[in-house]
Scaffold this active site. Structure first.
Site, PDB file in Angstrom:
ATOM      1  N   THR A 177       0.793  -1.167  -0.122  1.00  0.00           N
ATOM      2  CA  THR A 177      -0.122   0.042  -0.010  1.00  0.00           C
ATOM      3  C   THR A 177       0.886   1.327  -0.153  1.00  0.00           C
ATOM      4  O   THR A 177       1.709   1.193   0.778  1.00  0.00           O
ATOM      5  CB  THR A 177      -0.851   0.004   1.303  1.00  0.00           C
ATOM      6  OG1 THR A 177      -1.738  -1.082   1.265  1.00  0.00           O
ATOM      7  CG2 THR A 177      -1.871   1.110   1.378  1.00  0.00           C
ATOM      8  N   GLY A 439     -22.895   1.428  31.181  1.00  0.00           N
ATOM      9  CA  GLY A 439     -21.593   1.981  31.419  1.00  0.00           C
ATOM     10  C   GLY A 439     -20.600   0.753  31.704  1.00  0.00           C
ATOM     11  O   GLY A 439     -19.380   1.218  31.276  1.00  0.00           O
ATOM     12  N   THR A 460     -11.475  -1.959   6.751  1.00  0.00           N
ATOM     13  CA  THR A 460     -10.717  -1.520   5.727  1.00  0.00           C
ATOM     14  C   THR A 460      -9.648  -2.116   5.287  1.00  0.00           C
ATOM     15  O   THR A 460      -9.001  -1.580   4.201  1.00  0.00           O
ATOM     16  CB  THR A 460     -10.777   0.266   5.830  1.00  0.00           C
ATOM     17  OG1 THR A 460     -10.077   0.551   7.303  1.00  0.00           O
ATOM     18  CG2 THR A 460     -12.258   0.824   5.938  1.00  0.00           C
ATOM     19  N   GLU A 462      -6.514  -5.006   4.274  1.00  0.00           N
ATOM     20  CA  GLU A 462      -6.622  -6.419   3.523  1.00  0.00           C
ATOM     21  C   GLU A 462      -7.854  -6.097   2.426  1.00  0.00           C
ATOM     22  O   GLU A 462      -8.345  -7.180   2.163  1.00  0.00           O
ATOM     23  CB  GLU A 462      -6.759  -7.476   4.114  1.00  0.00           C
ATOM     24  CG  GLU A 462      -5.509  -7.940   5.197  1.00  0.00           C
ATOM     25  CD  GLU A 462      -4.567  -8.540   4.306  1.00  0.00           C
ATOM     26  OE1 GLU A 462      -4.635  -9.323   3.345  1.00  0.00           O
ATOM     27  OE2 GLU A 462      -3.293  -8.375   4.453  1.00  0.00           O
TER      28      GLU A 462
END
Lengths: 710, 710
Positions: A177, A439, A460, A462
Site C-alpha cells: 500500500t 456503562g 478497511t 486487506e
C-alpha cells in the site's frame, strides 16, 4: 411490524382460538400454533459437547491447542498502555510464538514446516482472543511478508529467507500500500528499474504519495520488506512485482537510501508498529526479484509464465488471499467473545422490577434485549459455518490439492465476500454488545471496547470492504453476462445467481415464490411458509439474482456507448451492486448454516440450531423487507409476519442461548471481562441477603405511603 | 430499490421521453423531469455566511466565543497518552475554564453569574471540539455536581458552596448511579438515615452493589460529592434525596468512612477520572440535605412541597435534564466535525480511474460514497435544528420564564428523545466517516477514531438510550390514552401523535395519504408526492400514531389483567414501543428542519437546504420502507421511487456539499486532522507534476502492451 388492520385482527382471533397457548394479546400469538407448546419446549436441550465440536469445525484440534497456548497471560493485551509498551509486549509475545506448531504449520514440508495451510490459518484466528495486535503482527510476519516470499518467490528465495523469517530472525514488512493508493494497487508509483550494468534493481519512491504506508513492522521492528513496485526493464513497464529489500541493519538503523515515519497512535491495534517507508534509489541484486510470475534475465529480458499483464497482476495478488481468509475467521472469533461477555452479563444482571414487590428482571428477560443480541448470535453462527467452508476452499488450493485457476478465482470471490461481511458483523455486534452492557461495557476491564477498537480497522484493511464487495459484484455481473450469452432470454429465469456454491433457483424454489400470493389472508400459512427452508432459500437467492439482473439490464445500453458512459452507468449502479454482493454473501452464509444443520442429529441441538438458522434467514429478510415487498416477492401479510416470527424466535431461544454461548468454548482467560466472571451474580446475592437480614431483624424502613417501597 | 417490472419500464420510457436530460439508462432518470436541468442547477449557490448564521442558532455569539477560546492548544486532546497524563491535562484545562464567561453564564445572577442557562449549555457543547473529556469533566463539575446544589439545594446551600464550586475550589462528583443500579435510580441502595440525637445524617452503602460507580471526579480530583440516597427518618423511607458530602481532605486523602476505587482505563474519555465511592456510616450535618423538595426538621419530621413520592422523585431528577440537553448538542457538534473531516478528504482524495488514461476520480464523485455520507449531513442538520428548539425549551424553563409542570415534562420528553437520537447518530456517522477515510481514518492523527471512542459512552450515560426511548414511548402511550378517553373511536383518526410540538395530522396530511394509491402507475406523480412536504409529514406522523395506537390496542386487554400480565404485555411490545419513540424523534427533527427552512429566504441556500430536508425525510422513510409498504401506507411504485429519488438527491447535492461543510464553521484548530488539512491535494499535485515532468523528459516507460500503462 405487525398490523392491526381489521382483516388481520380477524385472522388473528381465528388463529388464537386454534392455538394451544392462549395467554397474551400480541400479534406474535398468531404464530403460536406453529410451535410446540412450552411444555414440549422444556424437553428440548442442547448437547453442548456436540455443539462445541460442530462450531470448532474441521480444525478443532488446532483451534483448541491454540486457545490453550494463549491462556498464558504474556500473550494478553493489557488495556491502557502506551503504544510503545504495547509494541514491546506484542513483539515479545510474537517471539514466543515463533517455532510453535501453529506457526510451523504454515511453512512447506520441504522447509521443515507442517505444510498445512488451513490448520495454520485456523490456529492464527484464535490469537485474536489473546490480543488482536498479536494476531495481526503474526499475520504481517508470516501471513503477508513470509507468504509473499513463499508464494511469489522461487526455490532459491525459499531456501535463503524462509527459515529466518519463520523463526523471526528477520522481522519483515509487507510494503504494498502507498499513501496515494490504498486499494488501487495497480496504480502504485514506486518503481523497480533494472540496471543490466550492475545487474541490480533500483527501488525508488519518486514523491510523497508513493511512500509505502500503514505497514506493520515498518515503524520499528522490520529488518526487511517485500516491496511492490512497477517493474521497469529496457524502458518497458511490466506492471507491479514484488522484491525482497533489506531496510534496517542489525542495530535497527535504516540502511542507506531507506527512510520512514511512524504512523503513530491508532484507533486500535497499537501493539503493531505501523509505519511508512520510502526508498531513494535503493539498489538490490537482480536475484531479489520474487520471480515466480515474472523473471528478469541478467541482460534485462523479461519473461513470465502468464502472458496477459492483467491476469499476471491478479494472479500475484491472489496468492495473498490468506489475509482475508484469516480476518474472516478472527472476526467470527472476536464476535463470539463479545457476545459471550454481553450475554453472560445479561443473563445475570437485573434491572427494574416490572411488577412492584417482585424481584428485578434479568436483562435477557427483556424482549428488547433479546431482540438486540440474539440475531447476532444467529449471524455469528452463520458466519462461522461459512468460514469453515472458506477455510476448506483455501486449504484445497494452497495445499495444492485442487489448485486450478477456477478454484483460485472462486476462493478469491468467496474470501472477499466473507471478509467484508464478517468484519462488518464484528463491528455491529461489538457495538451492540458494548451498549447492551451499559456503562460497564465502556470500561476496559470488561474487554468489549478494546476488542471493538482493534476490529475497527478490519473493515478497511486487506481490501476495503466497499472495494471487496464491488469485486464480488463484478464477478456476479460477469457470471450473469456469461450465462446470458449462452441462453435465450426465456432461459434467463433459470439463471444461477449463486455460482460459487452451485445453488440454483430450483423448481421448488420458484414454486415457493409463486406460492407467496396465495396465502395472503392466513397468518398460519404465512408463518409456515417463512419456516420452510425452501422459501428462505428462494427469497434470498431471488434477491441476488434480481438485483444483478436489474443492474445488468441498466448497464447493457450503456455498455455500447463511450467508456465514459459505461463508467457513468457503473457509478449510478454502484450502490445497488454492492447491495447485491452483500445479499450474495448472506445467501452463502445461509446455505453454509443449512448444510451444517443437516449434519446435526441430536434432536434438541438440531431444534435450537434450526431456530437460529431461521432467525438468521429471517433477520436478513427482515433487514431487506422493503425490497421483498416493493418488488412483489412477498405478500403484505407475510411481510408483517416476519417481525412477529422473529419476535417469537428470540423468545423461544431464551432458555437455550446460554448453552449456545457455552458451546463457543471460551474460557475466562479468553474473555477476561469482569462482568462475565460471575461477580455480578455474587453482588446481587450479597445485596439480596442483606435485605433479607434487615427485614428479619425488623430494621427495614416503612415506605412513606406505608408498606415497603423498595 | 428500483424495479424492472414491465409496467415500470414502460412508464419509465414515457417519463424519459418527457425529460430534459436524457443521458443514461438508470431508473433514477424517471425523476429527472422533476428537477431543474443541470444548467439551471449551476446557478444555484449557497450563501455560506447566511448558512453559518442559520446553523449557529440563537446562541451564535456564545458558540463563536467558545470556539475561539478553545483554539488554544492547551485545551486539546492529545491522542495516545496514558489516562494519568490525560487526566492531569484535562484538569488543568478545566482550571483555565473556571471564571470564563461561558462557565459564569450558568451561575444565577444573585451568585454573581450570568443567569443564562441556554447560553451556558450552548457554550459548553462546543468544548467537545477541543476534548470530549473536557466537555464531560466540565459537565460533571458545573452541569451535574454544581447544578444539583443549585437546583436541589436552597439559598443557604447556594451561598455556602456555589462560589467555590464555580471557581473550582471544590471539585465534586455527582454520586447517583450505583454498580447494582444503573438507570433505575429509584432502586438505589445507599441510605441517608437521620439521627435526631446528633442532628446528622448517616450515609451508608450496605453492600458492594450499592457502591456509587462511573462517577467523574471520583477517582482523583473530587473533594465533595452530591450523594443520592434513600432518605430515612423516624423509620420511614421517603425515597431518593441528595446530600452534600465532603469526601477528601485538602491533601486528596479520603475522609474517614469514605472509600473508593478507580474505574480504570475506559473505551474513551480517559481525561475524566471516573471512579467508585462507598460510604461506611459517614455522618454529615442535617443542613447538608439539599432540601428544596424534601426537608427534615431537627426533630426528624419530614416535609416536602410535593405530596406524591413518585412525582417528587421525578421532579428532582427532572432538574438534571441539562446533561441530556448538552449531550444532544455536543453530539451534533462532534458529528459535524467528523463529517467535515471525511468530506474534505473525500473531496480531494482520488482513487481509481474509471476510464483508462483519465485522471483518477475523487471519492465524492463515486455514487456509493455520496450515498454513505450525504444522508448523515442531512441528519446532522435535522438534529441541529431540533437541538436549537430543545435549547430554547430548556432556557424557557430554567430561566424561570415558563417554568410550569407541563413545560418541564415536555422538556424532559423532548430531551430524552433528542439525546437518544443524536448520540446514536454521532456513533453511526463517525463510524461511517472513519471507514470512508480508509486506513487514514484509523490513524489518531486524523481525529475521527478518538472522537468516536469518546462519543461511544454518550449512548448509555445520562440515561441509557433504550431506557430513554422507553420513557418517551410511555409518554406517547399516556397521551394516546388521554386522547382516547376524551374521544369516541371515530375521532381517533385525528389523534395527535406529536403532542410535544402540537402538530396534528391535519386534513391535508390525511388527504395526502389517501392519494398514495392513486398515483401508483406514474413515477412522476410518485416523485412529486414524495417531494411534497405534506406527504413527508403525514408519512412520518402516521407511523408514530399507528405504532402507538397498535401497541395501545395490544395492551388494552392486558391492562385489565394481573400486574404480571400487564408487565408481560408491555415486554412483548417493548421493541415496537422503542421503535415508535425513535419514529417520534425523527418526526420532531423533520419538523424542526422544516421550520428552519422556512426562515431562509436566499433562493440558492433555500434550495440546497430543501434538498437536504427532503434527503432527511426520505432517508428516514427509506429506513422504514418495509413498514410503510406492509401497512399499506405507500404504493409499491412509490416505495420503489424512494431509493431512486434519494440517489438523485445525493447527486444533485454534490456541487454544494462542501459549502454546507464550510457553514459548519470549523477551523483547522477544531478539526485537527491531517487528511483534512489540504495535504492530500498537495501530494496529488506533486505526483501529477512529477509524472508530467518525466513524460516531458522522455523518461516515461512504455507499457508491456505498448502505450503508457499507468
Amino acid at each position: 411490524m405487525a398490523t392491526t388492520s381489521p382483516r388481520n385482527r380477524l385472522s388473528r382471533r381465528a388463529a388464537r382460538s386454534r392455538a394451544h397457548h392462549t395467554a397474551g394479546t400480541g400479534p406474535e400469538h398468531d404464530v403460536e400454533s406453529e410451535f410446540a407448546t412450552e411444555a414440549q419446549d422444556a424437553e428440548i436441550s442442547v448437547d453442548t459437547a456436540l455443539l462445541r465440536d460442530v462450531l470448532a469445525g474441521a480444525y478443532a484440534e488446532e483451534r483448541r491447542a491454540s486457545r490453550e497456548l494463549i491462556k498464558d497471560e504474556r500473550f494478553h493485551h493489557v488495556p491502557g498502555r502506551t503504544k510503545e509498551e504495547q509494541r514491546d509486549r506484542t513483539f515479545e509475545a510474537l517471539k514466543s510464538l515463533a517455532g510453535s506448531d501453529a506457526v510451523m504449520a504454515g511453512l512447506p514440508t520441504d522447509q521443515g514446516g507442517g505444510g498445512r495451510p488451513g490448520a495454520y490459518v485456523a490456529s492464527f484466528e484464535e490469537f485474536v482472543l489473546a490480543d488482536a495486535s498479536l494476531q495481526i503482527k503474526a499475520g504481517v510476519q508470516w501471513g503477508l511478508f513470509g507468504s509473499a516470499v513463499l508464494n511469489l518467490g522461487t526455490q532459491a528465495h525459499h531456501d535463503k529467507w524462509l527459515p529466518d523469517i519463520w523463526d523471526l530472525k528477520i522481522p519483515g514488512a509487507f510494503a504494498m500500500t502507498e499513501t496515494g493508493h490504498g486499494s488501487d494497487v495497480a496504480s502504485i508509483a514506486t518503481t523497480a528499474t533494472y540496471d543490466p550494468e550492475s545487474q541490480e534493481f533500483e527501488i525508488h519512491t519518486p514523491h510523497r504519495a508513493a511512500w509505502k504506508d500503514y505497514l506493520g513492522n515498518a515503524a520499528i521492528h522490520g529488518r526487511a520488506a517485500v516491496v511492490f513496485a512497477q517493474l521497469i526493464t529496457g524502458g518497458v513497464n511490466h506492471g507491479v512485482h514484488a522484491l525482497y529489500v533489506p531496510i534496517r541493519n542489525d542495530d535497527g538503523q535504516f540502511l542507506p537510501g531507506v527512510g520512514g515515519e511512524d504512523d503513530g497512535h491508532k484507533g486500535g491495534l497499537n501493539g503493531v508498529d505501523n509505519g511508512r517507508l520510502h526508498f531513494t534509489h535503493v539498489r538490490v541484486p537482480r536475484e531479489n526479484l520474487l520471480d515466480r510470475y515474472g523473471h528478469v534475465d541478467p541482460d534485462g529480458t523479461y519473461t513470465s509464465p502468464i502472458e496477459s499483464p492483467g491476469r499476471r497482476f491478479f494472479t500475484m495478488l491472489g496468492t495473498l488471499v490468506q489475509g482475508r481468509v484469516s480476518l474472516d475467521g478472527s472476526s467470527v472469533v472476536a464476535t463470539r467473545a463479545g457476545l459471550a461477555i454481553a450475554l453472560t452479563y445479561a443473563n445475570e444482571r437485573r434491572q427494574f422490577s416490572p411488577v412492584q414487590g417482585q424481584p428485578e428482571r434479568t436483562l435477557l428477560d427483556y424482549h428488547r434485549h433479546r431482540r438486540r443480541l440474539f440475531p447476532y448470535v444467529a449471524r455469528v453462527l452463520a458466519a462461522g459455518f461459512a468460514h469453515e467452508e472458506l477455510l476448506e476452499a483455501y486449504d484445497d488450493v494452497f495445499s495444492g490439492r485442487t489448485d486450478t485457476d477456477d478454484a483460485r478465482q472462486d476462493l478469491e470471490t468467496l474470501a472477499a465476500a466473507m471478509k467484508a461481511t464478517s468484519t462488518r458483523l464484528a463491528l455491529d455486534a461489538l457495538q451492540e454488545c458494548r451498549e447492551a452492557c451499559g456503562g460497564s461495557g465502556f470500561l476496559s476491564e470488561n474487554r468489549i471496547v478494546d476488542l471493538h477498537h482493534d476490529m475497527d480497522v478490519y473493515a478497511t484493511f486487506e481490501g476495503d470492504n466497499t472495494v471487496l464487495m464491488q469485486l464480488v459484484a463484478k464477478r456476479l455481473l460477469g457470471d450473469h453476462a456469461r450465462e446470458f450469452a449462452r441462453m435465450d432470454v426465456g432461459v434467463m429465469a433459470r439463471w444461477v445467481a449463486d455460482r460459487a456454491t452451485e445453488t440454483a433457483v430450483n423448481r421448488s424454489g420458484l414454486r415457493g415464490l409463486s406460492q407467496v400470493f396465495r396465502d395472503s389472508a392466513d397468518p398460519r400459512r404465512s408463518v409456515n411458509a417463512l419456516r420452510d427452508p425452501e422459501t428462505q432459500r428462494s427469497l434470498l437467492t431471488d434477491r441476488v439474482r434480481s438485483m444483478i439482473g436489474e443492474v445488468a439490464e441498466n448497464m447493457r445500453g450503456a455498455g455500447k456507448g463511450s467508456p465514459e458512459a459505461t463508467a457513468e452507468a457503473f457509478d449510478r449502479n454502484q450502490h445497488r451492486l454492492i447491495e447485491a454482493a452483500r445479499a450474495h454473501a448472506h445467501l452463502l452464509q445461509w446455505e453454509a448454516f443449512t448444510r451444517a444443520l443437516d449434519t446435526v442429529e441430536d434432536p434438541g441441538t438440531h431444534q435450537v440450531l434450526l431456530w437460529l438458522r431461521d432467525l438468521y434467514g429471517l433477520s436478513v429478510i427482515e433487514e431487506h423487507l422493503d425490497w421483498y415487498l416493493s418488488h412483489g416477492r412477498m405478500s403484505l401479510m407475510r411481510g408483517r409476519m416476519v417481525e412477529s416470527y422473529v419476535d417469537r424466535l428470540v423468545t423461544r431461544l431464551r432458555p437455550h442461548i446460554m448453552d449456545v454461548v457455552d458451546s463457543f468454548d471460551l474460557a475466562p482467560e479468553h474473555l477476561r471481562a469482569r462482568i462475565a466472571s460471575g461477580a455480578e451474580a455474587q453482588r446481587q446475592q450479597e445485596a439480596a441477603d442483606w435485605v433479607a437480614a434487615e427485614k428479619a431483624a425488623g430494621r427495614w424502613p416503612r415506605s412513606e405511603k406505608g408498606g415497603t417501597n423498595r
